[in-house]
Design a protein around this motif. Structure first.
Motif, PDB file in Angstrom:
ATOM      1  N   MET A  90       6.399  -4.383  -7.756  1.00  0.00           N
ATOM      2  CA  MET A  90       6.576  -5.691  -7.125  1.00  0.00           C
ATOM      3  C   MET A  90       7.333  -5.591  -5.800  1.00  0.00           C
ATOM      4  N   LEU A  91       8.260  -4.659  -5.720  1.00  0.00           N
ATOM      5  CA  LEU A  91       8.909  -4.411  -4.439  1.00  0.00           C
ATOM      6  C   LEU A  91       7.892  -3.871  -3.441  1.00  0.00           C
ATOM      7  N   GLY A  92       7.013  -2.981  -3.915  1.00  0.00           N
ATOM      8  CA  GLY A  92       5.948  -2.472  -3.060  1.00  0.00           C
ATOM      9  C   GLY A  92       5.003  -3.568  -2.605  1.00  0.00           C
ATOM     10  N   LEU A  93       4.714  -4.520  -3.492  1.00  0.00           N
ATOM     11  CA  LEU A  93       3.862  -5.653  -3.114  1.00  0.00           C
ATOM     12  C   LEU A  93       4.502  -6.447  -1.983  1.00  0.00           C
ATOM     13  N   CYS A  94       5.794  -6.721  -2.111  1.00  0.00           N
ATOM     14  CA  CYS A  94       6.473  -7.480  -1.058  1.00  0.00           C
ATOM     15  C   CYS A  94       6.345  -6.764   0.291  1.00  0.00           C
ATOM     16  N   ARG A 121       1.498   1.056  -4.005  1.00  0.00           N
ATOM     17  CA  ARG A 121       2.593   0.097  -4.195  1.00  0.00           C
ATOM     18  C   ARG A 121       3.828   0.793  -4.758  1.00  0.00           C
ATOM     19  N   ALA A 122       3.621   1.746  -5.685  1.00  0.00           N
ATOM     20  CA  ALA A 122       4.770   2.482  -6.223  1.00  0.00           C
ATOM     21  C   ALA A 122       5.460   3.290  -5.132  1.00  0.00           C
ATOM     22  N   ALA A 123       4.671   3.866  -4.227  1.00  0.00           N
ATOM     23  CA  ALA A 123       5.264   4.614  -3.113  1.00  0.00           C
ATOM     24  C   ALA A 123       6.081   3.691  -2.209  1.00  0.00           C
ATOM     25  N   LEU A 124       5.536   2.513  -1.911  1.00  0.00           N
ATOM     26  CA  LEU A 124       6.249   1.563  -1.061  1.00  0.00           C
ATOM     27  C   LEU A 124       7.502   1.028  -1.739  1.00  0.00           C
ATOM     28  N   ARG A 154      -1.302 -13.275 -13.507  1.00  0.00           N
ATOM     29  CA  ARG A 154      -2.432 -12.365 -13.744  1.00  0.00           C
ATOM     30  C   ARG A 154      -2.859 -11.703 -12.438  1.00  0.00           C
ATOM     31  N   ASP A 155      -2.951 -12.496 -11.371  1.00  0.00           N
ATOM     32  CA  ASP A 155      -3.349 -11.943 -10.076  1.00  0.00           C
ATOM     33  C   ASP A 155      -2.335 -10.904  -9.594  1.00  0.00           C
ATOM     34  N   LEU A 156      -1.055 -11.169  -9.770  1.00  0.00           N
ATOM     35  CA  LEU A 156      -0.026 -10.211  -9.363  1.00  0.00           C
ATOM     36  C   LEU A 156      -0.179  -8.892 -10.121  1.00  0.00           C
ATOM     37  N   VAL A 157      -0.424  -8.991 -11.422  1.00  0.00           N
ATOM     38  CA  VAL A 157      -0.551  -7.792 -12.254  1.00  0.00           C
ATOM     39  C   VAL A 157      -1.783  -6.993 -11.863  1.00  0.00           C
ATOM     40  N   PHE A 158      -2.931  -7.656 -11.775  1.00  0.00           N
ATOM     41  CA  PHE A 158      -4.161  -6.926 -11.487  1.00  0.00           C
ATOM     42  C   PHE A 158      -4.175  -6.378 -10.062  1.00  0.00           C
ATOM     43  N   ASP A 159      -3.624  -7.132  -9.122  1.00  0.00           N
ATOM     44  CA  ASP A 159      -3.568  -6.634  -7.753  1.00  0.00           C
ATOM     45  C   ASP A 159      -2.706  -5.385  -7.675  1.00  0.00           C
ATOM     46  N   SER A 160      -1.619  -5.354  -8.432  1.00  0.00           N
ATOM     47  CA  SER A 160      -0.742  -4.182  -8.420  1.00  0.00           C
ATOM     48  C   SER A 160      -1.375  -2.997  -9.128  1.00  0.00           C
ATOM     49  N   LEU A 161      -2.182  -3.241 -10.173  1.00  0.00           N
ATOM     50  CA  LEU A 161      -2.884  -2.145 -10.835  1.00  0.00           C
ATOM     51  C   LEU A 161      -3.959  -1.548  -9.932  1.00  0.00           C
ATOM     52  N   ARG A 162      -4.602  -2.379  -9.134  1.00  0.00           N
ATOM     53  CA  ARG A 162      -5.602  -1.856  -8.196  1.00  0.00           C
ATOM     54  C   ARG A 162      -4.954  -0.943  -7.160  1.00  0.00           C
ATOM     55  N   ARG A 211       7.567 -15.813 -11.100  1.00  0.00           N
ATOM     56  CA  ARG A 211       6.261 -15.199 -11.374  1.00  0.00           C
ATOM     57  C   ARG A 211       6.330 -13.684 -11.177  1.00  0.00           C
ATOM     58  N   ILE A 212       7.016 -13.247 -10.149  1.00  0.00           N
ATOM     59  CA  ILE A 212       7.155 -11.801  -9.912  1.00  0.00           C
ATOM     60  C   ILE A 212       7.980 -11.158 -11.022  1.00  0.00           C
ATOM     61  N   ALA A 213       9.020 -11.859 -11.498  1.00  0.00           N
ATOM     62  CA  ALA A 213       9.798 -11.332 -12.616  1.00  0.00           C
ATOM     63  C   ALA A 213       8.922 -11.175 -13.857  1.00  0.00           C
ATOM     64  N   ALA A 214       8.040 -12.128 -14.091  1.00  0.00           N
ATOM     65  CA  ALA A 214       7.122 -12.033 -15.236  1.00  0.00           C
ATOM     66  C   ALA A 214       6.166 -10.865 -15.053  1.00  0.00           C
ATOM     67  N   ALA A 215       5.652 -10.699 -13.842  1.00  0.00           N
ATOM     68  CA  ALA A 215       4.737  -9.586 -13.575  1.00  0.00           C
ATOM     69  C   ALA A 215       5.434  -8.242 -13.794  1.00  0.00           C
ATOM     70  N   ILE A 216       6.706  -8.140 -13.433  1.00  0.00           N
ATOM     71  CA  ILE A 216       7.473  -6.906 -13.653  1.00  0.00           C
ATOM     72  C   ILE A 216       7.500  -6.573 -15.143  1.00  0.00           C
ATOM     73  N   GLN A 217       7.774  -7.581 -15.952  1.00  0.00           N
ATOM     74  CA  GLN A 217       7.842  -7.388 -17.402  1.00  0.00           C
ATOM     75  C   GLN A 217       6.499  -6.910 -17.956  1.00  0.00           C
ATOM     76  N   ILE A 218       5.416  -7.525 -17.528  1.00  0.00           N
ATOM     77  CA  ILE A 218       4.083  -7.170 -18.032  1.00  0.00           C
ATOM     78  C   ILE A 218       3.683  -5.783 -17.550  1.00  0.00           C
TER      79      ILE A 218
END
Length: 383
Positions: A72-76, A59-62, A46-54, A6-13
């Motif tokens: 996604m690394l920042g999310l982890c 998250r990019a800094a992390l 969808r939740d992974l994508v929208f949570d990361s956009l918020r 799922r995280i790999a899919a979110a990375i692609q999107i």
């Protein structure tokens, strides 16, 4: 799908979105190309994508990079998930971390910490003052789901009972009993009997509170109706002739069916086809949408200073146009889903300064700290 897949899919999107694609079409394209993904997988991605956009900047800094992988690394790291358990390269998981990705960074700049564009920070702080930081942080979380009880059809208690029979739990708002917050089962709403039978409509709390302040007697024009939620709400409260208009009639395509389901009558006006005077004119104008960035987080990052300036010009033009439809003694309700003074109090004040025959009766700004979405109302009366 595994959590790593799922995280790999979110990375692609996310990479597609960062390249310029709007979020919803990017998700739809992935879904159509991924027939193997079940409904639970699609919802989770969808939740992974929208949570990361918020939380894009923090998250990019992390994660050390403004990429789907960095997010996604920042999310982890943000959620305390050990990255090595996700970034394994096994099966459909993303490749293992490179040595440069092992270093942990933290959001340092104010815009990174608050997840706001740098250019917007001065306007944000000037508009919200002491609430600037808590409101920005609140917009990083998922928005609650609110329902409006259709009092033409039922009572709040009966609506809650009907929803409960379909596995949907709700709680009423303390000050507005017809506003129900969904606490469980939100994804069952569309198939519930309460929704199909017109007992409830999806509508955020903030516009519900604003609509409750409006006079709902006599004729009503919803000038920028969009989907027609406010027209439906005011018609259910007893407004007489209700006319809905939008420059893009496609936005109102579902309104006749929704009105029939709700048991109310709404007349649709063709673009530019409004005439006459009305006791209440509602102008919910195009705006930055800054109050709804929890729901459309990619819009936060697409907005520019030039966009905001163009929107302010449009708002002023619509306000002046709306004023011409207000009957003597009638009311004009100026609304936005923005938190910025430039679109709200400043815009209403400028209108009043050039229209001496209008006076201000009520002005309210709602935010996630006081209601739900960010929303603004200036209620004015024509002398």
């Amino acid at each position: 799908m595994t959590p790593a897949a799922r995280i790999a899919a979110a990375i692609q999107i996310l990479d597609r979105i960062l390249a310029g694609d709007p979020a919803e079409p990017a998700l739809l394209r992935w879904s159509r190309a991924s027939r193997f993904a079940g409904s639970g997988d699609r919802a989770a991605v969808r939740d992974l994508v929208f949570d990361s956009l918020r939380r894009l900047r923090s998250r990019a800094a992390l994660g050390g990079a403004m990429t789907g992988r960095g997010l996604m690394l920042g999310l982890c790291r943000d959620e305390g998930i050990e990255p090595s358990t996700i970034f394994t390269g096994e099966g459909h998981a993303p490749p293992p971390l490179a040595p440069a990705e092992q270093a942990v960074t933290a959001p340092g700049r104010v815009g990174e910490r608050l997840d706001l564009p740098d250019w917007l920070l001065p306007l944000w702080q000037q508009s919200l003052g002491d609430e600037a930081e808590p409101v920005a942080l609140a917009l990083r979380d998922r928005a609650p789901v609110w329902l409006r009880v259709n009092l033409r059809r039922t009572t709040p208690e009966a609506a809650a009972a009907a929803l409960d029979r379909d596995g949907i739990a709700v709680a009423p708002h303390a000050a507005l009993a017809s506003a129900l917050r969904v606490t469980q089962g939100a994804r069952r709403l569309a198939s519930s009997a309460a929704y199909r039978d017109g007992l409830v409509e999806l509508q955020d709390l903030s516009p519900q509170l604003a609509c409750a302040l409006l006079p709902a007697q006599g004729s009503l024009l919803d000038l920028c109706a969009g989907g027609g939620g406010k027209a439906l709400a005011l018609a259910a409260r007893g407004a007489g002739l209700v006319v809905a208009h939008d420059i893009d009639p496609g936005r109102m395509a579902d309104l006749p069916n929704r009105a029939e389901r709700a048991g109310v009558r709404i007349r649709l006006a063709a673009p530019g086809g409004v005439s006459g005077r009305f006791d209440l004119v509602v102008a919910d104008v195009p705006c930055s949408g800054s109050g709804t960035w929890r729901r459309t987080p990619d819009a936060k990052w697409r907005l520019t200073a030039a966009d905001l300036a163009r929107l302010q010009q449009t708002q002023a033009q619509i306000l002046d146009q709306a004023a011409g439809f207000v009957a003597p003694g009638g009311h004009l309700a100026y609304m936005t889903c923005s938190l910025l003074n430039a679109e709200n109090a400043d815009q209403a004040g400028a209108f009043l300064s050039r229209n001496a025959h209008f006076s201000l009766l009520e002005q309210r700004r709602y935010s996630p700290l006081t209601a739900s979405d960010g929303f603004f109302l200036a209620l004015m009366r024509r002398c």
